[in-house]
Structure formats: structure tokens, C-alpha cells
Write an enzyme that holds these catalytic residues in place. Structure first.
Site, mmCIF file in Angstrom:
data_model
loop_
_atom_site.group_PDB
_atom_site.id
_atom_site.type_symbol
_atom_site.label_atom_id
_atom_site.label_comp_id
_atom_site.label_asym_id
_atom_site.label_seq_id
_atom_site.Cartn_x
_atom_site.Cartn_y
_atom_site.Cartn_z
ATOM 1 N N THR A 1 -91.434 8.069 -63.798
ATOM 2 C CA THR A 1 -90.558 8.944 -64.522
ATOM 3 C C THR A 1 -90.947 8.704 -65.961
ATOM 4 O OG1 THR A 1 -88.816 8.673 -62.893
ATOM 5 C CG2 THR A 1 -88.065 9.048 -65.108
ATOM 6 N N ARG B 1 -84.113 17.705 -53.153
ATOM 7 C CA ARG B 1 -83.664 16.350 -53.506
ATOM 8 C C ARG B 1 -83.561 16.206 -55.037
ATOM 9 N NH1 ARG B 1 -85.892 12.026 -56.806
ATOM 10 N NH2 ARG B 1 -85.197 10.034 -55.974
ATOM 11 N N GLY C 1 -82.868 13.374 -58.112
ATOM 12 C CA GLY C 1 -82.863 11.931 -58.363
ATOM 13 C C GLY C 1 -81.837 11.521 -59.413
ATOM 14 N N THR D 1 -86.145 4.016 -64.495
ATOM 15 C CA THR D 1 -87.203 4.516 -63.616
ATOM 16 C C THR D 1 -87.265 3.662 -62.354
ATOM 17 O OG1 THR D 1 -89.593 4.785 -63.335
ATOM 18 C CG2 THR D 1 -88.888 3.256 -65.048
ATOM 19 N N GLY D 2 -87.545 4.295 -61.248
ATOM 20 C CA GLY D 2 -87.549 3.608 -59.956
ATOM 21 C C GLY D 2 -87.016 4.589 -58.944
ATOM 22 N N GLY E 1 -84.716 6.755 -57.459
ATOM 23 C CA GLY E 1 -83.490 7.258 -58.064
ATOM 24 C C GLY E 1 -82.227 6.974 -57.274
#
Ligand code: GLY
Ligand code: GLY
Length: 306
Positions: free
Chosen positions: A166, A194, A196, A217-218, A220
């Protein structure tokens, strides 16, 4: 406020967490060069009195226009081979926020998020309404081919394992206002529709002058479940934690509660920067109190349980 915080600005940006460290390391110089260009553009704006809000908008727009990162032109495709993008922006001075989710034809989702914030009474638009709004606001639109061709452009440059994440920016300007912006293509092969954490205020993005600004970030879903961005801010505002302590506690909690890998950037109300990570890689850079632009793939604050 201590002396170094007066009349100083700070900025942190990220190009996403995730990927195989040994592979991403091979592209370290390229990633750092791109992040430094964005940091220096942010510095120029902040140094001449530009607002935190304009700065995070500019930095995220630049990251969206960079095919190295998973946002804007570099977004990854969903399971149906289509590109659906999420973004948000928040002003810590007013708590105004704007966001768009799963937009398919907008060149810079962060700019559309800013317009949602500025021109509508709402925070989050998605679906046909977001497309109509983009049209009415005359923002640059693109076809799905635009994303596909950016993907082809970096195919030989970027290892596939490193096309994660992200992008985001957090800033504190010389007037002590903070702001955060986050933008993403989401997940490779995510289900169509989808959404996030990036466009969800309090989950992947948050800013409040009473605490600071955060961009995550990761995966979501983990940040949504734990309300991570707002949690870090509340630790500063209500528990009196400093930036480092709040970052440490939030990243530990993510690991403990949902066993998540991820990372985030934080700039507090006094301009102190903290970057937390428990993913293997975090592409990020920062300028603290007008200092040098620094970049790393391994953030200083790690989850204790790792
Ligand atoms: N792969 C989604 C994210 O980092 O943020
Ligand atoms: N963190 C971005 C996403 O999961 O979409």
C-alpha cells in the site's frame, strides 16, 4: 512542546509492507531512490509553509503514479483480473476525512478522496456513485488497460514477490497540523468488491492534531479488526504514550490479537516519527524535524513477540 518541535516539519512515507526480504533487498537502491524523490518533494512543500494535508496528498499522488508500488498505476489485479482501488485522506486539524473504495477508473484515487472530503457531506464513496462523482469533478480517468500496462513496464524491474503493500504518507507541518493519506490496489487476487483498511478511517488511516497521524500497510482485514490506526492515536491522546511507545504497543497488539504481519508509519503532534513493523519488509522513509531524508526496509520498532 520542546524546542526542536517548534517551527519544524516532519514527514513519513511508505511504499508498503510485505515480500521476501532477500528478494526485495536486491531492489533496495531503486526503492530508496523513488522514496527519496517523494520525501524531497514533500520537504519542499513543507519548508515553504505548505500544509500537512497538501503534503500527504502530494506524496501519495506521486506514489500512485509510480509503478513500483501497489497503488494507483501500480495496483495489483483482483481475482477477476480487474483493478479496484481504495484510498483515503484525513485532516488532523478538523477531523475531516474523505475516502473512495473499489474505484475502477480513477488515475489518482487520493485526489478523489480529497474531493469527497472537501465537496461532500460524506466520508466514503464507492461503486457507481463514486464513478459519477469522479466524472462530475472532472478528475483524470483511465481505462483498465492503464494498470495493465504499468504492470508490464515494471515486470522485469520488480520481483513479483515484492509487489506488495500500500502507499501512505503522514506529515506534521510548521503550524503543528497533522494529516494522513493512504492508497492501495489492495490484495493480489482479492475477491471482486473486497474493500481493505486503507479507505477506512480509524483502521488503515487516521489523523488528529490531539495525537498524530498514522498510515498502515499489511493485510487490511487485520487492521480493520483491530482498529489499528485509531488505537495508536488514542494511546497518545488518552494514555499519554509517546510516538515510540504507541507504535510499539500497537504493533505488539496486532501480533497478539490477530497474529498479523503488517506495519505502519506515525508522526505525532510534536513531529516525532515512529515506524513499526512485524512484516518482513517495510518500504519506508522519513524526515524528522527538518532532518535528513532516511529510508529503510527494516523499521526500527519491531513487534516484541517476533
Ligand atoms: N497487500 C496489502 C497491503 O499491504 O497493504
Ligand atoms: N492494506 C491494504 C489492503 O489490505 O487493502
Amino acid at each position: 512542546m520542546d524546542k526542536k518541535s517548534q517551527n519544524s516539519f516532519s514527514l513519513a512515507i511508505h511504499g508498503g509492507a510485505g515480500g521476501v526480504y532477500s528478494k526485495v533487498r536486491k531492489q533496495e537502491k531503486l526503492i530508496y531512490d523513488h522514496l527519496e524523490t517523494v520525501l524531497e518533494a514533500g520537504r519542499t512543500l513543507l519548508a515553504k509553509g505548505g500544509s500537512a494535508l497538501d503534503t500527504v496528498n502530494l506524496c501519495v499522488r506521486m506514489l500512485e503514479d509510480d509503478p513500483l508500488f501497489n497503488a494507483g498505476c501500480g495496483a495489483v489485479a483482483n481475482a477477476a483480473g480487474r483493478y479496484e482501488l481504495d484510498a483515503s485522506i484525513m485532516d488532523g486539524k478538523t477531523l475531516q476525512a474523505g475516502a473512495v473504495a473499489a474505484v475502477v477508473n480513477v488515475k489518482n484515487p487520493v485526489d478523489l478522496a480529497r474531493l469527497v472530503m472537501k465537496k461532500t457531506p460524506h466520508v466514503l464513496l464507492c461503486g457507481p456513485g463514486a464513478i459519477d462523482f469522479a466524472k462530475a469533478q472532472d478528475v483524470p480517468t483511465v481505462t483498465q488497460r492503464y494498470f495493465k500496462s504499468a504492470e508490464t513496464k515494471v515486470k522485469d524491474l520488480v520481483d513479483k514477490s515484492s509487489k506488495h503493500g500500500t502507499v501512505g504518507a503522514v506529515a506534521r507541518d510548521i503550524k503543528s497540523n497533522v494529516a494522513a493519506a493512504t492508497s492501495t490496489g489492495g490484495y493480489d487476487k482479492k475477491m471482486p468488491g473486497r474493500i481493505g483498511d486503507s479507505p477506512l478511517i480509524g483502521a488503515g488511516n487516521y489523523a488528529d492534531n490531539a495525537s498524530g497521524a498514522i498510515s498502515c500497510t499489511g493485510i487490511g482485514e487485520h487492521f480493520i479488526r483491530t482498529g489499528a490506526a485509531a488505537y495508536a492515536a488514542f494511546l497518545i491522546e488518552h494514555d499519554g504514550l509517546n510516538a515510540q511507545q504507541a507504535a510499539q504497543k500497537t504493533i505488539n497488539r496486532l501480533k497478539e490479537k490477530v497474529k498479523a504481519d503488517g506495519a505502519f508509519i506515525l508522526v505525532d503532534k510534536d513531529g516525532n516519527v515512529a515506524i513499526a513493523q512485524n512484516a518482513t519488509v517495510m518500504r519506508c522513509g522519513w524526515i524528522e524535524h527538518n532532518g535528513p531524508a532516511l529510508t529503510t526496509l527494516q523499521a526500527p520498532i519491531r513487534a516484541q513477540s517476533q
